[in-house]
Write an enzyme that holds these catalytic residues in place. Sequence first.
Site, PDB file in Angstrom:
ATOM      1  N   GLY A 175     -10.000   4.630  -8.157  1.00 11.82           N
ATOM      2  CA  GLY A 175     -11.109   4.261  -7.290  1.00 11.82           C
ATOM      3  C   GLY A 175     -10.712   3.651  -5.966  1.00 11.82           C
ATOM      4  O   GLY A 175     -11.589   3.363  -5.146  1.00 11.82           O
ATOM      5  N   TYR A 176      -9.410   3.446  -5.722  1.00 11.67           N
ATOM      6  CA  TYR A 176      -8.975   2.729  -4.520  1.00 11.67           C
ATOM      7  C   TYR A 176      -9.427   3.433  -3.244  1.00 11.67           C
ATOM      8  O   TYR A 176     -10.157   2.862  -2.427  1.00 11.67           O
ATOM      9  CB  TYR A 176      -7.454   2.569  -4.532  1.00 11.67           C
ATOM     10  CG  TYR A 176      -6.955   1.676  -3.421  1.00 11.67           C
ATOM     11  CD1 TYR A 176      -7.040   0.293  -3.529  1.00 11.67           C
ATOM     12  CD2 TYR A 176      -6.414   2.209  -2.249  1.00 11.67           C
ATOM     13  CE1 TYR A 176      -6.602  -0.537  -2.511  1.00 11.67           C
ATOM     14  CE2 TYR A 176      -5.977   1.388  -1.229  1.00 11.67           C
ATOM     15  CZ  TYR A 176      -6.068   0.018  -1.360  1.00 11.67           C
ATOM     16  OH  TYR A 176      -5.639  -0.795  -0.343  1.00 11.67           O
ATOM     17  N   SER A 177      -9.000   4.678  -3.061  1.00  8.75           N
ATOM     18  CA  SER A 177      -9.376   5.404  -1.854  1.00  8.75           C
ATOM     19  C   SER A 177     -10.879   5.649  -1.802  1.00  8.75           C
ATOM     20  O   SER A 177     -11.488   5.607  -0.731  1.00  8.75           O
ATOM     21  CB  SER A 177      -8.626   6.742  -1.780  1.00  8.75           C
ATOM     22  OG  SER A 177      -7.248   6.530  -1.584  1.00  8.75           O
TER      23      SER A 177
END
Length: 328
Positions: A175-177
């Site tokens: 989920g970071y980007s």
Amino acid sequence: MHIGILVSILSLIIYCLIRDSHRVRDLSGKHIFITSCDTGLGNSLAKWLDKRGFHVIAACVTEKGRQDLQSCCSLSMKTVNLNLADPSSISRAVLFVTEETAGKGLFGLVNNAEGTTPVAPTDWLRIEDFHSVLDVSLIGLIEITLKLLPLLKKAKGRVVNLINAKGLMAFVGGGYSLSKWGMEAFSDTLRIEIQHFGVKVSIIEHGFFMAGVVSSDVIERDLLRLWNRLTPEIREAYGEKYFAEYIKAQRLSVRRLCDSDLSKVMKCMEHALIAKYPRTRYGAGWDAKFFWLFLSYAPTCLSDMLLCIIFPTPAASGRSVPGILINI
């Protein structure tokens, strides 16, 4: 012809410099609310602004983080517990800010949340792994912004969203980007719509800084957890060598790109908060300006080639695992 173009460029530069130099005149009594101040950039910013006389309200996830910050700052510093993944915690924090601002409104909201892990190949992950990041670094930040908008409109304040420039291009699963791209879109939409009420929105795209990076030990520990829960078929498809090289690539990327000079990002945040005409976007750190931004605009074939050099290939692909061939 050429002289006219040169004069126009110089005039534009001078205009921008003069515009940048204007500051908000009366900052007395104005409150700044900062999320995720336990450690990292949020913690450093809270201390930085407190020393400069701002009325800072710092939100911390843990009670220990709240007490530690309160103990090393001035009496004007206020702290509150905030779990961005919990709507009831967000409501309590908003009520606290409303009471502290005492009808004056909120002059500044700094959204900072680095929900990083898990970071891994996409087919190592489950939907709850995406929720663990997005619920904090995207949905939580959006929710608290929406609930604080009435206070921001009342004070004709500003919203400053801290976004790691690494999120400008997607090359690792999780989920970071997604959270960074989501906050970019939310910030731009909010900026266009809310400007009519005197509220300004800025994005600070920062690089890796020592105080803002999750420890490589944390990333490696989380990768090991994900690796151990994989089915034998997936582990065999990637191979033990891939796993070792993937960890090495993550470790080296953090080590090579980290900057120890926090003042670069602090000055951007301070300018976004006190400038009469804050910029829409700020780049803080050499990697944000010259590495991640370049890769995000580079032809896909070029960025893909670079990432193929940096990161290994699965055993099932039939190609050898290249390892780290360049130092970034």
